[in-house]
Scaffold this motif. Structure first.
Motif, PDB file in Angstrom:
ATOM      1  N   THR A  24       4.711 -47.026  17.744  1.00  0.00           N
ATOM      2  CA  THR A  24       3.876 -47.748  18.714  1.00  0.00           C
ATOM      3  C   THR A  24       4.417 -49.158  18.987  1.00  0.00           C
ATOM      4  OG1 THR A  24       2.414 -48.561  16.964  1.00  0.00           O
ATOM      5  CG2 THR A  24       1.847 -46.466  18.011  1.00  0.00           C
ATOM      6  N   GLY A  25       5.179 -49.701  18.023  1.00  0.00           N
ATOM      7  CA  GLY A  25       5.687 -51.048  18.198  1.00  0.00           C
ATOM      8  C   GLY A  25       4.621 -52.105  18.033  1.00  0.00           C
ATOM      9  N   THR A  26       3.578 -51.794  17.233  1.00  0.00           N
ATOM     10  CA  THR A  26       2.469 -52.732  17.023  1.00  0.00           C
ATOM     11  C   THR A  26       2.474 -53.219  15.581  1.00  0.00           C
ATOM     12  OG1 THR A  26       0.978 -50.900  16.497  1.00  0.00           O
ATOM     13  CG2 THR A  26       1.057 -51.645  18.777  1.00  0.00           C
ATOM     14  N   ASP A  27       1.709 -54.250  15.340  1.00  0.00           N
ATOM     15  CA  ASP A  27       1.530 -54.763  13.991  1.00  0.00           C
ATOM     16  C   ASP A  27       0.838 -53.711  13.140  1.00  0.00           C
ATOM     17  OD1 ASP A  27       0.597 -56.101  11.682  1.00  0.00           O
ATOM     18  OD2 ASP A  27       0.641 -58.005  12.737  1.00  0.00           O
ATOM     19  N   PRO A  28       1.328 -53.424  11.914  1.00  0.00           N
ATOM     20  CA  PRO A  28       0.677 -52.415  11.067  1.00  0.00           C
ATOM     21  C   PRO A  28      -0.806 -52.669  10.825  1.00  0.00           C
ATOM     22  CG  PRO A  28       2.811 -53.001  10.166  1.00  0.00           C
ATOM     23  CD  PRO A  28       2.548 -53.951  11.295  1.00  0.00           C
ATOM     24  N   SER A  80       5.059 -37.482  24.109  1.00  0.00           N
ATOM     25  CA  SER A  80       5.382 -38.267  22.917  1.00  0.00           C
ATOM     26  C   SER A  80       4.125 -38.809  22.252  1.00  0.00           C
ATOM     27  CB  SER A  80       6.324 -39.421  23.281  1.00  0.00           C
ATOM     28  OG  SER A  80       7.569 -38.920  23.696  1.00  0.00           O
ATOM     29  N   SER A  81       3.138 -39.160  23.052  1.00  0.00           N
ATOM     30  CA  SER A  81       1.871 -39.608  22.493  1.00  0.00           C
ATOM     31  C   SER A  81       1.195 -38.491  21.710  1.00  0.00           C
ATOM     32  CB  SER A  81       0.954 -40.104  23.615  1.00  0.00           C
ATOM     33  OG  SER A  81      -0.268 -40.582  23.105  1.00  0.00           O
ATOM     34  N   GLY A 102       2.787 -49.125  28.345  1.00  0.00           N
ATOM     35  CA  GLY A 102       3.124 -49.029  26.928  1.00  0.00           C
ATOM     36  C   GLY A 102       1.934 -49.316  26.031  1.00  0.00           C
ATOM     37  N   GLN A 103       1.129 -50.297  26.426  1.00  0.00           N
ATOM     38  CA  GLN A 103      -0.061 -50.613  25.641  1.00  0.00           C
ATOM     39  C   GLN A 103      -1.078 -49.484  25.724  1.00  0.00           C
ATOM     40  OE1 GLN A 103      -1.385 -54.373  27.201  1.00  0.00           O
ATOM     41  NE2 GLN A 103       0.347 -55.512  26.362  1.00  0.00           N
ATOM     42  N   SER A 104      -1.216 -48.873  26.900  1.00  0.00           N
ATOM     43  CA  SER A 104      -2.221 -47.817  27.050  1.00  0.00           C
ATOM     44  C   SER A 104      -1.814 -46.558  26.300  1.00  0.00           C
ATOM     45  CB  SER A 104      -2.428 -47.500  28.537  1.00  0.00           C
ATOM     46  OG  SER A 104      -1.221 -47.060  29.127  1.00  0.00           O
ATOM     47  N   ALA A 105      -0.513 -46.235  26.258  1.00  0.00           N
ATOM     48  CA  ALA A 105      -0.046 -45.036  25.563  1.00  0.00           C
ATOM     49  C   ALA A 105       0.290 -45.309  24.109  1.00  0.00           C
ATOM     50  CB  ALA A 105       1.179 -44.473  26.272  1.00  0.00           C
ATOM     51  N   HIS A 106       0.349 -46.584  23.718  1.00  0.00           N
ATOM     52  CA  HIS A 106       0.697 -46.981  22.354  1.00  0.00           C
ATOM     53  C   HIS A 106       2.041 -46.408  21.934  1.00  0.00           C
ATOM     54  CE1 HIS A 106      -3.670 -47.841  22.310  1.00  0.00           C
ATOM     55  NE2 HIS A 106      -3.311 -48.841  21.529  1.00  0.00           N
ATOM     56  N   LEU A 107       3.050 -46.661  22.789  1.00  0.00           N
ATOM     57  CA  LEU A 107       4.426 -46.306  22.493  1.00  0.00           C
ATOM     58  C   LEU A 107       5.300 -47.518  22.799  1.00  0.00           C
ATOM     59  CD1 LEU A 107       4.687 -42.750  24.101  1.00  0.00           C
ATOM     60  CD2 LEU A 107       4.462 -43.271  21.668  1.00  0.00           C
ATOM     61  N   SER A 108       6.281 -47.776  21.940  1.00  0.00           N
ATOM     62  CA  SER A 108       7.182 -48.885  22.177  1.00  0.00           C
ATOM     63  C   SER A 108       8.097 -48.576  23.356  1.00  0.00           C
ATOM     64  CB  SER A 108       8.024 -49.169  20.925  1.00  0.00           C
ATOM     65  OG  SER A 108       8.899 -48.085  20.669  1.00  0.00           O
TER      66      SER A 108
END
Length: 342
Positions: A334-338, A312-313, A279-285
């Motif tokens: 991505t489910g990351t901090d903006p 999806s990426s 998930g971290q490598s593809a930057h998808l939640s």
């Protein structure tokens, strides 16, 4: 005076457009799926291409991909052929298993007519026919293989000048170039993570199945490796065939050991540890990854399940990251901090 369009209307329009695009993708799945597979494989060998110059930068990575595909295809054909030859041995065990299931259901008070209706459609001979059709079905993939190789050849040649082309576009379309480069980087990282964990899982599964005496451990190890590219539920798909074969070959105890071993090894590695890295490598939640599996499997079939995360990426890069007007929505996917910088 410009007309102000509400966010709700734009969202509704975007959803309608997405449905239309997905429907069209499904209709063209025979072309879209092999083409995107070719793109994914081209990206996978990009680190090798970056270290080469001239004609070698185009043809050496292409040769590596083709050799890997040939080896994988040959292994699958040989393994399935052995499976086809093995399956008829278990027809009698399968009939006895169905009979014992019917007896157990009858003891639980289930109506006998319902048992007959439930088991009437389960013909043990269908296992043999299904295995044989699977082997003969490899011939039906020739068109997909041809499309993949042709597109792969073109992409391998174009990839040599793609970096220079995108470099020239930086001044005019910086967001688009950044998004495409991010997609390529994320896809390459994701494939590395899945391949490494897939090899680990395949080796462990093969060793355990060999120790338990389950027939064709190499085939099931290969299946574990392939299904590792299917997010979240891949290990379940890889578990069912060896568990059923263990039941037919050696009984309930061996099947239980297979299920326990897969749950300990595959679930922990594939469903607990790997998703954090993938998930971290593809930057998808995690949620987007799961929904991607359902959507792309519906649109592109089995190949869509394997390519769900890269697809999806790519959609995120083109539809969100490439446009400053929609880039604000990227953290929701991505489910990351903006404020996080990739």
């Amino acid at each position: 005076m410009p007309v102000k369009v509400s966010v709700g209307f734009r969202t509704l329009t975007a959803c309608a457009a997405a449905v239309i695009v997905l429907w069209g993708t499904r209709q063209l799945s025979a072309i879209v799926a092999p083409a995107f597979l070719a793109l994914t494989l081209t990206i996978a060998v990009s680190p090798l291409r970056d270290r080469l110059r001239g004609w070698a930068a185009a043809f050496v990575p292409l040769a590596v991909i083709l050799l890997a595909l040939c080896a994988l295809g040959a292994a699958m054909v040989v393994s399935v052929a052995r499976f086809v030859a093995l399956v008829p041995r278990y027809a009698d065990q399968y009939r006895r298993l169905l009979s014992s299931v019917g007896t157990a259901l009858r003891d639980l008070g289930v109506d006998q007519s319902q048992i007959r209706n439930a088991l009437s459609g389960i013909d043990p001979d269908r296992i043999v026919r299904a295995a044989q059709s699977l082997l003969s079905g490899f011939a039906g993939t020739v068109s997909a293989v041809v499309v993949t190789i042709l597109v792969l050849y073109g992409m391998s040649l174009d990839a040599v000048v793609f970096r220079r082309t995108t470099g020239a576009l930086v001044a005019q379309r910086p967001d688009l170039v950044t998004a495409l480069r991010g997609f390529a980087r994320d896809t390459c990282s994701y494939l590395v993570v899945c391949t490494v964990f897939g090899l680990i899982v395949a080796v462990l599964d093969t060793a355990v199945l060999a120790l338990l005496g389950v027939p064709l451990p190499l085939l099931w190890g290969l299946l574990s490796f392939i299904t590792n590219y299917i997010p979240n539920v891949g290990f379940v798909i890889g578990l069912v065939p060896p568990a059923v074969l263990a039941l037919l070959d050696s009984g309930v105890a061996t099947m239980v050991w297979v299920v326990v071993a897969y749950c300990v090894l595959n679930f922990v590695i594939q469903s607990v540890i790997q998703p954090k890295f993938a998930g971290q490598s593809a930057h998808l939640s995690v949620t987007v990854t799961m929904l991607s599996l359902f959507v792309w499997t519906w649109a592109l079939g089995a190949l869509g399940a394997i390519l769900a995360v890269p697809l999806s990426s790519f959609a995120r890069a083109v539809l969100l990251d490439a446009d400053p007007a929609t880039a604000w929505a990227s953290p929701l996917v991505t489910g990351t901090d903006p404020g996080h910088k990739r």
